[in-house]
Design an enzyme around this catalytic site. Structure first.
Site, short mmCIF file in Angstrom:
data_model
loop_
_atom_site.label_atom_id
_atom_site.label_comp_id
_atom_site.label_asym_id
_atom_site.label_seq_id
_atom_site.Cartn_x
_atom_site.Cartn_y
_atom_site.Cartn_z
N GLY A 76 -71.69 -55.69 -58.97
CA GLY A 76 -72.64 -54.61 -59.20
C GLY A 76 -73.87 -55.04 -59.98
CD GLU B 171 -64.28 -51.60 -50.01
OE1 GLU B 171 -64.47 -51.43 -51.23
OE2 GLU B 171 -63.90 -50.69 -49.25
CG LEU B 172 -71.17 -53.38 -54.66
CD1 LEU B 172 -72.48 -53.59 -53.91
CD2 LEU B 172 -71.36 -52.42 -55.83
CG ASP B 173 -71.57 -57.26 -55.15
OD1 ASP B 173 -72.42 -57.56 -54.30
OD2 ASP B 173 -71.84 -56.70 -56.22
CD GLU B 174 -64.44 -56.91 -53.92
OE1 GLU B 174 -63.71 -57.82 -53.48
OE2 GLU B 174 -64.51 -56.63 -55.12
#
Length: 291
Positions: free
Chosen positions: A208, A233-236
């Site tokens: 994030g 998925e954020l930054d995944e």
């Protein structure tokens, strides 16, 4: 204000070799079968790299050969030889087409534009899309189209305006070169395995916003950066490349950010090189990188 035009020599690298990329279920004798077929067809193998994921029973291979022929014919012969469902690419485009998205930070974009100008990027930058105008001038200096599309969040109207720009171009990948906004799952689903992001942290730590502030407050002893494919998925998403440097108590959050920018530039450049060279395989949420 005095404006100037860059007058620099253009370096063009010619590569007459063919590249073959294979991903399939593993089985005994695959390397022998593939090399035997190529020998029978008078292909000289210049390089061969392979990997087997034993847990998933998957086989990955990248070859370079020095004979030019119809890619479709060789692909069909390989398909007859390999397990059902094999993913095969023969002689993919040597120079990829990319669209770059940015916000205000220039360091990653500047590196991309310089490599693009000297034909060492392994790709051709089609355009740059920015949600601010800060980086418009540097794009003009390198004669790359710049589009200002205000984007404050994953709103359908903003994302549709971005899609309208992208639809004007042919592209292989979209590069988020410090595009500091979250893309919606709907937007990402338009481009499966095609969006590459540079994250200012050594994932999975400090995801994030404000990772350097998070790192400083945590008192970390390492500062890193991660290039990865973007998923819902954020930054995944699957990680392509990472790098770290040492940090200590004497560094402020600003010091960490300055050091981090250098790492971000280097990591994104490395990730783009291996992706554009067709050295990256994606499966599940992982990558195999045959360097």
């Amino acid at each position: 204000m005095i404006k100037f035009q860059l007058q620099l020599p253009i370096i063009v690298a010619l590569n007459m070799n063919m590249v073959i990329v294979i991903q399939c279920t593993d089985q005994v004798g695959l390397v022998a079968k593939i090399s035997g077929l190529l020998a029978n067809e008078s292909y000289n193998i210049l390089s061969m790299q392979e990997h087997v994921d034993k847990a998933e029973n998957l086989f990955f291979m990248r070859l370079e050969v020095n004979k030019q022929s119809a890619a479709s014919v060789l692909e069909e012969k390989l398909r007859e030889l390999l397990p059902e469902g094999a993913l095969i690419k023969v002689n993919p485009d040597a120079v990829k087409k990319v669209i770059v998205m940015v916000t205000k930070e220039y360091h990653c974009l500047a590196d991309i534009l310089i490599r693009n100008y000297f034909k060492t990027l392994g790709a051709s930058v089609q355009c740059v899309i920015g949600n601010y105008t800060n980086l418009e001038d540097i794009c003009k200096r390198f004669d790359v189209p710049f589009y200002h599309v205000p984007y404050e969040g994953p709103h359908p109207e903003s994302e549709q305006r971005v899609l309208n720009v992208i639809d004007q171009y042919q592209y292989d990948y979209i590069v988020l070169a410090k595009f500091m906004r979250i893309l919606s799952p709907d937007f990402v689903r338009h481009f499966p395995k095609k969006i590459i992001n540079i994250h200012h942290s050594f994932l999975p730590a400090f995801v994030g916003a404000n990772p350097y502030k998070q790192a400083y407050e945590r008192g970390v002893k390492l500062v890193g950066a991660t290039a990865h494919f973007v998923t819902d998925e954020l930054d995944e998403g699957p990680i392509i490349a990472q790098q770290i440097i040492s940090a200590d108590h004497s560094l402020t959050a600003a010091d960490m950010m300055k050091a981090g920018k250098e790492i971000e530039t280097a990591v994104l450049a490395k990730a783009l090189k291996v992706v554009f060279d067709d050295r990256v395989f994606i499966y599940k949420n992982k990558t195999v990188v045959l360097e």
